[in-house]
Design a protein around this motif. Structure first.
Motif, PDB file in Angstrom:
ATOM      1  N   LEU A 299       2.954  17.508 -10.987  1.00  0.00           N
ATOM      2  CA  LEU A 299       2.260  17.122  -9.907  1.00  0.00           C
ATOM      3  C   LEU A 299       0.882  18.167  -9.864  1.00  0.00           C
ATOM      4  O   LEU A 299       0.295  18.615  -8.964  1.00  0.00           O
ATOM      5  N   GLY A 300       0.381  18.544 -11.235  1.00  0.00           N
ATOM      6  CA  GLY A 300      -0.778  19.166 -11.307  1.00  0.00           C
ATOM      7  C   GLY A 300      -2.113  18.149 -10.566  1.00  0.00           C
ATOM      8  O   GLY A 300      -1.704  17.286 -10.176  1.00  0.00           O
ATOM      9  N   LEU A 301      -3.319  18.483 -11.037  1.00  0.00           N
ATOM     10  CA  LEU A 301      -4.260  17.506 -10.438  1.00  0.00           C
ATOM     11  C   LEU A 301      -4.246  16.253 -10.746  1.00  0.00           C
ATOM     12  O   LEU A 301      -4.539  15.354 -10.306  1.00  0.00           O
ATOM     13  N   MET A 302      -3.901  16.088 -12.379  1.00  0.00           N
ATOM     14  CA  MET A 302      -3.885  14.794 -12.735  1.00  0.00           C
ATOM     15  C   MET A 302      -2.553  14.201 -12.467  1.00  0.00           C
ATOM     16  O   MET A 302      -2.599  12.777 -12.039  1.00  0.00           O
ATOM     17  N   GLY A 303      -1.374  14.709 -12.373  1.00  0.00           N
ATOM     18  CA  GLY A 303      -0.120  14.097 -11.809  1.00  0.00           C
ATOM     19  C   GLY A 303      -0.077  13.530 -10.472  1.00  0.00           C
ATOM     20  O   GLY A 303       0.081  12.406 -10.144  1.00  0.00           O
ATOM     21  N   GLN A 304      -1.001  14.483  -9.774  1.00  0.00           N
ATOM     22  CA  GLN A 304      -1.034  13.897  -8.346  1.00  0.00           C
ATOM     23  C   GLN A 304      -2.036  12.721  -8.146  1.00  0.00           C
ATOM     24  O   GLN A 304      -1.835  11.706  -7.417  1.00  0.00           O
ATOM     25  N   ALA A 305      -2.979  12.610  -8.963  1.00  0.00           N
ATOM     26  CA  ALA A 305      -3.943  11.353  -9.030  1.00  0.00           C
ATOM     27  C   ALA A 305      -3.109  10.225  -9.774  1.00  0.00           C
ATOM     28  O   ALA A 305      -3.502   8.985  -9.024  1.00  0.00           O
ATOM     29  N   LEU A 306      -2.468  10.389 -10.626  1.00  0.00           N
ATOM     30  CA  LEU A 306      -1.436   9.296 -11.027  1.00  0.00           C
ATOM     31  C   LEU A 306      -0.519   8.740  -9.807  1.00  0.00           C
ATOM     32  O   LEU A 306      -0.605   7.592  -9.823  1.00  0.00           O
ATOM     33  N   ALA A 307       0.275   9.659  -9.344  1.00  0.00           N
ATOM     34  CA  ALA A 307       1.017   9.412  -8.162  1.00  0.00           C
ATOM     35  C   ALA A 307       0.177   8.635  -7.001  1.00  0.00           C
ATOM     36  O   ALA A 307       0.758   7.483  -6.541  1.00  0.00           O
ATOM     37  N   LYS A 308      -0.850   9.152  -6.544  1.00  0.00           N
ATOM     38  CA  LYS A 308      -1.706   8.486  -5.521  1.00  0.00           C
ATOM     39  C   LYS A 308      -2.126   7.155  -6.251  1.00  0.00           C
ATOM     40  O   LYS A 308      -2.215   6.044  -5.000  1.00  0.00           O
ATOM     41  N   ALA A 309      -2.470   6.971  -7.332  1.00  0.00           N
ATOM     42  CA  ALA A 309      -2.938   5.485  -7.843  1.00  0.00           C
ATOM     43  C   ALA A 309      -1.727   4.559  -7.749  1.00  0.00           C
ATOM     44  O   ALA A 309      -1.659   3.347  -7.190  1.00  0.00           O
ATOM     45  N   PHE A 310      -0.327   4.841  -8.035  1.00  0.00           N
ATOM     46  CA  PHE A 310       0.542   4.060  -8.030  1.00  0.00           C
ATOM     47  C   PHE A 310       0.938   3.741  -6.509  1.00  0.00           C
ATOM     48  O   PHE A 310       1.131   2.551  -6.107  1.00  0.00           O
ATOM     49  N   LEU A 311       0.958   4.783  -5.697  1.00  0.00           N
ATOM     50  CA  LEU A 311       1.183   4.566  -4.055  1.00  0.00           C
ATOM     51  C   LEU A 311       0.258   3.699  -3.487  1.00  0.00           C
ATOM     52  O   LEU A 311       0.109   2.508  -2.847  1.00  0.00           O
ATOM     53  N   ALA A 312      -1.253   3.725  -4.009  1.00  0.00           N
ATOM     54  CA  ALA A 312      -2.273   2.825  -3.548  1.00  0.00           C
ATOM     55  C   ALA A 312      -2.228   1.544  -4.013  1.00  0.00           C
ATOM     56  O   ALA A 312      -2.688   0.563  -3.296  1.00  0.00           O
ATOM     57  N   ASN A 313      -1.429   1.272  -4.970  1.00  0.00           N
ATOM     58  CA  ASN A 313      -1.350  -0.210  -5.373  1.00  0.00           C
ATOM     59  C   ASN A 313       0.052  -0.502  -5.008  1.00  0.00           C
ATOM     60  O   ASN A 313       0.474  -1.685  -5.540  1.00  0.00           O
ATOM     61  N   GLY A 314       0.912   0.042  -4.020  1.00  0.00           N
ATOM     62  CA  GLY A 314       2.031  -0.448  -3.663  1.00  0.00           C
ATOM     63  C   GLY A 314       3.501  -0.033  -4.110  1.00  0.00           C
ATOM     64  O   GLY A 314       4.423  -0.577  -3.944  1.00  0.00           O
ATOM     65  N   HIS A 315       3.178   0.740  -5.123  1.00  0.00           N
ATOM     66  CA  HIS A 315       4.609   1.014  -6.020  1.00  0.00           C
ATOM     67  C   HIS A 315       5.379   2.012  -5.167  1.00  0.00           C
ATOM     68  O   HIS A 315       4.909   3.067  -4.750  1.00  0.00           O
TER      69      HIS A 315
END
Length: 297
Positions: free
Chosen positions: A16-32
């Motif tokens: 969960l560095g800056l990129m890892g956090q961004a990846l997780a946020k994108a998955f969450l934003a798409n309902g995963h």
């Protein structure tokens, strides 16, 4: 293969560095449904507030779902985290978005195969802020079956550009390095140009528009030169290597006189001179590909 709708397919993000956090946020934003893990658990606080589940261990994170995405500092870190939980990875898909070389990607694919893990090696051509938008390009290479199964989930990371490059696990890393070569080449040239103009008190901002035009004009050469490279024929439809050499000598002299670093123009001149020695004086600039294909002395 999962029978869940793509929007409900669970995913785990490790790192969960800056990129890892961004990846997780994108998955969450798409309902995963998204499970996360990081060595420093505090980095997950914002994500947990958005609905992510913080796993207590790497093993728990891996076992939370069929798709595991890892994005950490390097491949040593990947193996340090995942080697101890190899048995838990078996039967799942691992997507590795950690930056590395094509050799490391292929070696990791062999490691994954021995464990019974479907493996995709990926590359991110975007800043963290662009993840999940049309500005992000995501590259994947490896198991075609795994990519097909999880493509809909992975598309959460980019609105428009999700590219599958083929079964060779090294291709995503190789494309990544190729793109970085272009980026640094352009940026270094711009910085050298700004240094030259700075000797006449011309600001970088005043030059930025013209620099952008020059970059765009140069981009037009890519298609024509790529065709010559693939054909192995280099007709000088614009200018010969000899003509370019003349300009390079002027650039080197100008840099020396003005007290600007000469390393970059000196490199240009060295490569072009070698091409002339090899008989490409009257060919197009694309003929310099022969010099770049040679192993350095």
């Amino acid at each position: 293969m999962s029978t869940l709708p793509p929007s409900e397919s669970p995913v785990t993000v490790i790192g969960l560095g800056l990129m890892g956090q961004a990846l997780a946020k994108a998955f969450l934003a798409n309902g995963h449904p998204t499970t996360v893990w990081n060595r420093s658990a505090g980095k997950a606080d914002e994500l947990v507030g958005q609905g992510a589940v913080l796993a207590e261990s790497v093993r728990a994170a891996v076992e939370a779902g069929p798709l595991v995405v890892v994005c950490v500092s390097d491949y040593d870190a990947v193996h340090g985290l995942l080697d101890p939980v190899g048995a838990s990875l078996a039967g799942r898909t691992l997507v590795n978005l950690t930056t590395a070389s094509s050799t490391q990607a292929r070696e990791t694919a062999q490691w994954a195969e021995k464990l019974g893990v479907a493996y995709l090696d990926g590359a991110i051509l975007a800043l963290p802020a662009a993840i999940g938008t049309s500005e992000a390009t995501m590259l994947y290479a490896g198991s075609q079956a795994a990519f097909g199964e999880h493509e809909a989930t992975l598309k959460a990371l980019s609105e428009d550009v999700t590219v599958y490059l083929g079964e060779d696990h090294g291709l995503s890393a190789l494309y990544d390095m190729a793109v970085l070569t272009i980026m640094w080449g352009v940026l270094n040239s711009f910085l050298h140009a700004a240094a030259l103009l700075g000797t006449a008190n011309v600001s970088a901002g005043a030059f930025a528009g013209m620099a952008t035009t020059a970059i765009n004009v140069t981009a037009d050469y890519v298609t024509a030169y790529s065709e010559q490279i693939d054909a192995g024929e280099f007709p000088a439809t614009d200018a010969t290597v000899n003509v370019h050499l003349g300009g390079m000598r002027h650039l080197l002299e100008e840099s020396e006189v003005l007290g600007v670093n000469i390393d970059l123009p000196k490199f240009f001149l060295q490569v072009a001179n070698r091409a002339v020695v090899d008989g490409d004086a009257e060919n197009s600039y694309a003929a310099l590909i022969k010099q770049f294909r040679k192993r350095s002395a």
